[in-house]
Design a protein around this motif. Structure first.
Motif, PDB file in Angstrom:
ATOM      1  N   GLY A  36      -1.577  -1.002   9.345  1.00 31.84           N
ATOM      2  CA  GLY A  36      -1.939   0.260   8.695  1.00 31.84           C
ATOM      3  C   GLY A  36      -0.930   0.681   7.644  1.00 31.84           C
ATOM      4  N   LEU A  40      -1.894   0.698   3.689  1.00 33.47           N
ATOM      5  CA  LEU A  40      -1.819   1.933   2.915  1.00 33.47           C
ATOM      6  C   LEU A  40      -0.882   1.773   1.721  1.00 33.47           C
ATOM      7  N   ALA A  43      -2.675  -0.294  -0.862  1.00 38.19           N
ATOM      8  CA  ALA A  43      -3.740   0.454  -1.531  1.00 38.19           C
ATOM      9  C   ALA A  43      -3.169   1.403  -2.575  1.00 38.19           C
ATOM     10  N   ILE A  44      -2.104   2.096  -2.229  1.00 35.86           N
ATOM     11  CA  ILE A  44      -1.490   3.033  -3.178  1.00 35.86           C
ATOM     12  C   ILE A  44      -0.912   2.291  -4.374  1.00 35.86           C
ATOM     13  N   MET A  79     -10.871   0.783   0.617  1.00 34.07           N
ATOM     14  CA  MET A  79     -10.120   0.740   1.876  1.00 34.07           C
ATOM     15  C   MET A  79     -11.035   0.408   3.050  1.00 34.07           C
TER      16      MET A  79
END
Length: 154
Positions: A36, A40, A43-44, A79
């Motif tokens: 996770g 994350l 993705a950012i 996502m």
């Protein structure tokens, strides 16, 4: 917990064989937190690199650009699709591992795929050279699976 996550991160980048051995008994909670956090971060950084390099607008006609709402919606959809893809990929690979004699369970396959995806999640967002880390993650995911052909640990 943070120390273990950082140790796993460094280990899968610098010494994947030993780190796969050490991670055999990791529980699913650690795996979810590890994946996770990396997911994350990826993705950012992917969105930021897309904004900076204009990668998101490459397929649009000249002079058009996506608004903030469209980018945010695309971010969340991507996502969700990525999580679904990794689950389906793990199940597909486990099917083949099982057919070739692997009997350690789907959780071991899932661990190998997620931990093997570390280089991709950490550095795969870099435009143009990210493909190198994606390919390296594929190699790690396949060779890190116990009882898979060409595995790296017994």
């Amino acid at each position: 917990m943070i120390d273990l996550l950082i140790a796993r991160l460094k280990g899968f980048l610098l010494d994947p064989v030993e780190t796969f051995r050490k991670s055999r008994n990791d529980d699913s909670r650690l795996l979810v937190i590890y994946f996770g956090a990396l997911f994350l971060l990826n993705a950012i950084l992917s969105v930021l690199s897309g904004l900076f390099f204009g990668v998101g607008n490459m397929l649009l006609p000249s002079g058009m650009s996506l608004g903030a709402a469209a980018r945010l919606t695309g971010f969340f959809i991507l996502m969700i699709y990525s999580v679904i893809f990794i689950l389906l990929l793990s199940a597909w690979i486990h099917l083949w591992v099982y057919l070739f004699g692997g009997r350690k369970g789907i959780m071991q396959t899932f661990k190998a795929i997620l931990y093997g995806d570390t280089p991709n999640l950490l550095l795969g967002w870099i435009p143009f050279i990210g493909i190198i880390f994606t390919l390296w993650s594929l190699v790690l995911g396949c060779t890190g699976n116990p009882r898979a052909p060409g595995n790296l640990y017994p």
